[in-house]
Design a protein around this motif. Structure first.
Motif, PDB file in Angstrom:
ATOM      1  N   VAL A   1      38.028 -32.081  30.196  1.00 50.26           N
ATOM      2  CA  VAL A   1      39.478 -32.612  29.902  1.00 50.26           C
ATOM      3  C   VAL A   1      40.572 -31.012  29.189  1.00 50.26           C
ATOM      4  O   VAL A   1      41.427 -31.426  28.919  1.00 50.26           O
ATOM      5  CB  VAL A   1      39.414 -33.741  29.305  1.00 50.26           C
ATOM      6  N   VAL A   2      39.362 -30.456  28.129  1.00 52.39           N
ATOM      7  CA  VAL A   2      39.602 -29.286  27.538  1.00 52.39           C
ATOM      8  C   VAL A   2      40.335 -27.958  28.606  1.00 52.39           C
ATOM      9  O   VAL A   2      41.142 -27.366  28.783  1.00 52.39           O
ATOM     10  CB  VAL A   2      38.934 -28.763  27.084  1.00 52.39           C
TER      11      VAL A   2
ATOM     12  N   PRO B   1      34.125 -33.746  28.975  1.00 54.37           N
ATOM     13  CA  PRO B   1      34.682 -33.051  27.669  1.00 54.37           C
ATOM     14  C   PRO B   1      35.498 -32.021  28.379  1.00 54.37           C
ATOM     15  O   PRO B   1      36.382 -31.438  28.221  1.00 54.37           O
ATOM     16  CB  PRO B   1      33.856 -32.817  26.701  1.00 54.37           C
TER      17      PRO B   1
END
Length: 66
Positions: free
Chosen positions: A34-35, A31
C-alpha cells in the motif's frame, strides 16, 4: 560472524508457513504494498522505487549495526 548465518530449520519453517498459509504472508506484506502504491501514485514509479530501495538499504544496514 558465525552467528550471522541463516539457520536452516528457521528457513524451512518460514517456507512451510508460506506454503501452508499464504494469507499470513499477504497480511504481513499488505502495508508495504500500500505504501509503495501510494508513493507511486503521488510521485511516479521511479521515485517510489528509489525510496523503497533506500528504506530497504537502511533496514539492512541498521540490522547489521544493531
Amino acid at each position: 560472524m558465525a552467528g550471522k548465518n541463516i539457520d536452516r530449520v528457521k528457513a524451512e519453517s518460514a517456507l512451510e508457513v508460506v506454503k501452508e498459509s499464504p494469507a499470513i504472508v499477504a497480511i504481513v506484506a499488505a502495508p508495504a504494498v500500500v505504501v509503495f502504491g501510494v508513493l507511486w501514485w503521488l510521485t511516479g514509479f521511479g521515485t517510489a522505487l528509489l525510496v523503497t530501495l533506500l528504506i530497504a538499504g537502511i533496514a539492512v544496514v541498521a540490522k547489521k549495526v544493531f
